[in-house]
Design a protein around this motif. Structure first.
Motif, mmCIF file in Angstrom:
data_model
loop_
_atom_site.group_PDB
_atom_site.id
_atom_site.type_symbol
_atom_site.label_atom_id
_atom_site.label_comp_id
_atom_site.label_asym_id
_atom_site.label_seq_id
_atom_site.Cartn_x
_atom_site.Cartn_y
_atom_site.Cartn_z
ATOM 1 N N ASP A 1 4.999 4.870 -3.041
ATOM 2 C CA ASP A 1 4.035 4.004 -3.709
ATOM 3 C C ASP A 1 4.306 2.539 -3.389
ATOM 4 O OD1 ASP A 1 2.834 6.184 -4.874
ATOM 5 O OD2 ASP A 1 4.008 6.047 -6.730
ATOM 6 N N SER B 1 5.523 10.303 0.310
ATOM 7 C CA SER B 1 4.552 9.269 -0.046
ATOM 8 C C SER B 1 5.242 8.231 -0.925
ATOM 9 C CB SER B 1 3.360 9.882 -0.786
ATOM 10 O OG SER B 1 2.423 8.894 -1.124
ATOM 11 N N GLN C 1 0.840 -1.199 0.000
ATOM 12 C CA GLN C 1 0.000 0.000 0.000
ATOM 13 C C GLN C 1 0.880 1.256 0.000
ATOM 14 O OE1 GLN C 1 -3.238 -0.613 -0.265
ATOM 15 N NE2 GLN C 1 -2.833 -2.818 -0.029
ATOM 16 N N THR C 2 0.352 2.332 -0.531
ATOM 17 C CA THR C 2 1.073 3.604 -0.465
ATOM 18 C C THR C 2 1.327 3.953 1.000
ATOM 19 O OG1 THR C 2 0.075 4.351 -2.525
ATOM 20 C CG2 THR C 2 1.021 6.036 -1.080
ATOM 21 N N THR C 3 2.580 4.241 1.312
ATOM 22 C CA THR C 3 2.992 4.426 2.705
ATOM 23 C C THR C 3 3.756 5.739 2.848
ATOM 24 O OG1 THR C 3 3.193 2.023 2.942
ATOM 25 C CG2 THR C 3 4.288 3.383 4.613
#
Length: 751
Positions: free
Chosen positions: A729, A727, A718-720
């Motif tokens: 990806d 951010s 998940q984008t973290t």
């Protein structure tokens, strides 16, 4: 019952088997071994599981070395092909991937020289294997391996028989499996001390996941020379010719949506890039080893093993290509694609590799009273040529050959290539070991050091900023172990060892896309280094064998095997996982045959954590304290072997707990279980047909629809948000789909 000790020298770990009057079968005398062949006796200073031919020859005739040891504590086999014809499988041990498992076949290293992974379907037919040993967490100091943080798999082939004869078996099963195997033994040739055998097998089956067929032809041979003073030479060889499907690895979303129907397309549409005939892999390989033992003057023992391997591969994928807008490295080019209009621009992206490996491993040892000193040297020279040309396909999507046509060309007439790499690797290792036996051989202390020196020199043949590349690794690798025999049945052992692993060749080279660097080569990536400790206990008597080990690992620069895709071709890569700490417990136990029954059980508890945050660009993912990938906290196996007079059979159950597929622990593979069963009956001999038998193997008996392993772990799904606010990806991990229910009947007879 009589005990007989059989010690195997530097070619493999020490194994002591218990022999007794067993039943005669088509495959020879059936020895009585704990767990029905799942747990041979061990006396060394490390945790080790040895599976013998007594168990292997009761399974499907297609059984590989990895399948043989899949019930051992800590072993987790990921595969999609039930018959082992396809090479896209992986064995992980204690949460450590296939690139961290040293593979030794008759004294020679058989890990892939580019990726360090192992492919046991290339090595041997199951009928010719005498034993497969899995040493969890370490390797022998004399072993010619460079990647054994996770342990060592040692495959030993049968010796030629002293009597002339042979074996024939034929298998037919689900997926239209058809396989023939035949072997001939010369027996002792006069009074020369020579004996030999040669075997051949030919097997085909439908692909278990989608369209296509698997094909495998294999030859094993062995020549043995025994001298009057006990010296021996054994030339062992293996040749394989394979053509098989590489099934796609689904994401978790793909699996939840499509299940087993996630596969290549069975029909071709012009302009498509998912047609099965363009994803059919080809591999040919020959390898030879000459393990030899000699007695020199002064009571000095010489063990020397020269070896050679040559392999050719094409690992393609379906893709699309246009005549314009292409780049050869950083240079814009136009290309000519035969049949481009009919195929709609569909092409096959070929991944062509040619590997040649030569080397030797030699050691001198001498006994000085209670002390034994071993001094050895290992040298290996390997060349790996990799390129990515393209082959045209016709209006039906079919390429003209399994090998690359190289007929998609540039304006100068040369093949258009997406990659072109040439790597030469030289390995030098010196090792010294001192073994001391005290207290009437009850206490044995072994200390040693191996100095490993590896150098890689390569060239990137694509136009761009990079041409010459190189990397070096020098590591002193000390180790120590001790065993204490409390009495004839009880033993404790302790060991500490170090290991290292260089990044794979792929990390050295730039990759290009659209004329720009898409992946920056980095020769400066630090190699993996690990320190491991074990504390264990064994109990072995005439009824039960049991082993227990507590283990601890500390890693720096952990190299985690993964996949990246170049023109849809899956290419092995590695992720630097930073520091890692792994702790756990292994246990296994087996009973000697009792009224024909031999049960076996193994369990592992594992706690593996990431020690630091992992850098991504100019930020860091908050991975410290997360659970390591491919590290189920619990897994367990149960096996039951029955062998009494004419009837025999096996049952096995394996449970593997859930495991994370990302370093951020934001995606995991569910827990799964599998059941296998085999049943057989031995018939009386008739004339020259000796001990015919029939057996039926049931693989994935309950048809569990599950994933069997993680093919390509990722940093985050998940984008973290990084610790500095960036951010980051996510990318979806890929998985192996477990084989469907299959059954195979085998008829076998000796002569």
């Amino acid at each position: 019952m009589k005990r007989k000790s059989h010690s195997v020298s530097a070619r493999g770990p020490e194994v002591i088997s218990v022999h007794a009057a067993g039943e005669d079968g088509a495959y020879g005398k059936v020895r009585h071994i704990a767990g029905g062949g799942l747990m041979a006796v061990q006396t060394g200073g490390d945790m080790r599981s040895t599976v013998t031919s007594e168990y292997i020859n009761k399974q499907a005739s297609t059984t590989t070395a990895y399948q043989a040891v899949s019930l051992a504590p800590g072993a987790n086999l990921s595969q999609s092909d039930p018959y082992g014809f396809a090479a896209n499988s992986m064995l992980s041990v204690r949460g450590l991937g296939g690139n961290e498992i040293g593979q030794v076949w008759e004294g020679m290293p058989v890990n892939d020289i580019e990726t360090y992974n192992g492919y046991p379907t290339y090595w041997a037919d199951g009928e010719d294997i005498d034993s497969v040993s899995l040493t969890q967490g370490s390797s022998s100091i004399t072993a010619p391996v460079v990647n054994a943080s996770g342990g060592q798999v040692t495959t030993l082939m049968r010796d030629p028989s002293h009597k002339m004869g042979g074996l024939v078996d034929y298998s037919y099963g689900t997926l239209n499996l058809q396989r023939f195997f035949g072997r001939f033994d010369t027996g002792d040739i006069g009074n020369t001390g020579l004996s030999a055998y040669v075997s051949f097998s030919n097997g085909t089956a439908k692909n278990s996941l989608g369209p296509g067929r698997q094909m495998r032809r294999h030859i094993d041979f062995g020549f043995k020379k025994e001298f009057a003073n006990g010296d021996r030479m054994k030339l062992v060889g293996s040749y394989v010719d394979m053509n098989y499907m590489y099934n796609p690895n689904p994401t978790l979303a793909d699996w939840q949506t499509s299940g087993r129907s996630y596969a290549w397309n069975g029909t071709f549409t012009p302009g498509s890039s998912d047609y099965w005939r363009q994803n059919r892999w080809k591999w040919e390989q020959i390898m030879m080893s000459l393990p030899s033992d000699f007695t020199l003057p002064g009571k000095v023992k010489l063990n020397v093993t020269p070896y050679f391997l040559y392999a050719m591969q094409n690992s393609p994928a379906s893709s699309t290509l246009s005549s314009d807008g292409n780049y050869y490295g950083t240079e814009p080019v136009s290309v000519t694609i035969p049949d481009a209009q009919a195929s709609g621009g569909s092409v096959r992206s070929d991944y062509v590799g040619v590997q040649s490996v030569g080397g030797f491993n030699a050691s001198l040892s001498r006994q000085f009273g209670v002390q034994k000193v071993t001094l050895g040297y290992w040298y290996q020279y390997s060349v790996d040529d990799l390129s990515m040309p393209f082959s045209s396909v016709d209006a039906s999507g079919n390429p003209a050959s399994a090998w690359s046509l190289r007929n998609v060309t540039m304006s100068n007439g040369q093949p258009y290539l997406a990659e072109k790499e040439h790597t030469v690797t030289q390995t030098n290792a010196l090792y010294l070991q001192d073994e001391i036996s005290l207290l009437n051989d009850r206490l044995k202390i072994v200390g040693g050091i191996k100095t490993l020196m590896m150098s890689k020199a390569g060239t990137n043949g694509l136009p761009g900023t990079q041409y010459h590349v190189g990397a070096n690794n020098f590591q002193p690798l000390p180790r120590v172990s001790a065993t204490y025999k409390i009495d004839s049945h009880n033993q404790v052992f302790i060991n500490a060892s170090t290991n290292t692993l260089m990044p794979i060749d792929d990390t050295l080279y730039n990759s290009y896309s659209g004329g720009a660097i898409s992946t920056q080569g980095n020769p400066g990536i630090k190699p993996e280094y690990s320190i491991s400790e074990e504390l264990g206990y064994r109990y072995q008597d005439r009824i039960i064998h049991a082993s227990l080990a507590l283990f601890n690992y500390n890693f720096t620069n952990r190299q985690v095997s993964s996949l990246r895709y170049v023109n849809n071709v899956p290419v092995y890569s590695t992720i630097n996982g930073g520091g890692q700490t792994s702790r756990g417990v292994d246990f296994e136990a087996g009973l000697m045959p009792f009224h024909g029954f031999s049960p076996y059980v193994s369990v592992e508890y594992l706690h593996a954590t990431i020690d630091n945050n992992i850098q991504v660009g100019n930020d860091y993912l908050p991975t410290a304290g997360k659970t390591a990938v491919r590290s189920p906290s619990f897994q367990g196996s149960f096996g039951l072997v029955y062998d009494y007079k004419n009837f025999f059979g096996t049952f096995s159950f394996k449970y593997t707990g859930s495991q994370y597929s990302t370093f951020m622990n934001d995606e995991k593979m569910p827990a799964y279980k599998t059941f296998n069963l085999s049943l057989g009956y031995r018939l009386p001999s008739v004339g020259f047909v000796k001990h015919p038998e029939i057996r039926v193997a049931f693989i994935n008996l309950t048809d569990e629809k599950v994933l069997s392993g993680i093919a390509s772990p990722q940093l985050n799904a998940q984008t973290t948000r990084g610790i500095y606010g960036t951010s980051i990806d996510g990318s979806s991990p890929g998985y192996y789909i477990a084989p469907r229910f299959t059954t195979a009947m085998t008829v076998a007879a000796g002569f």
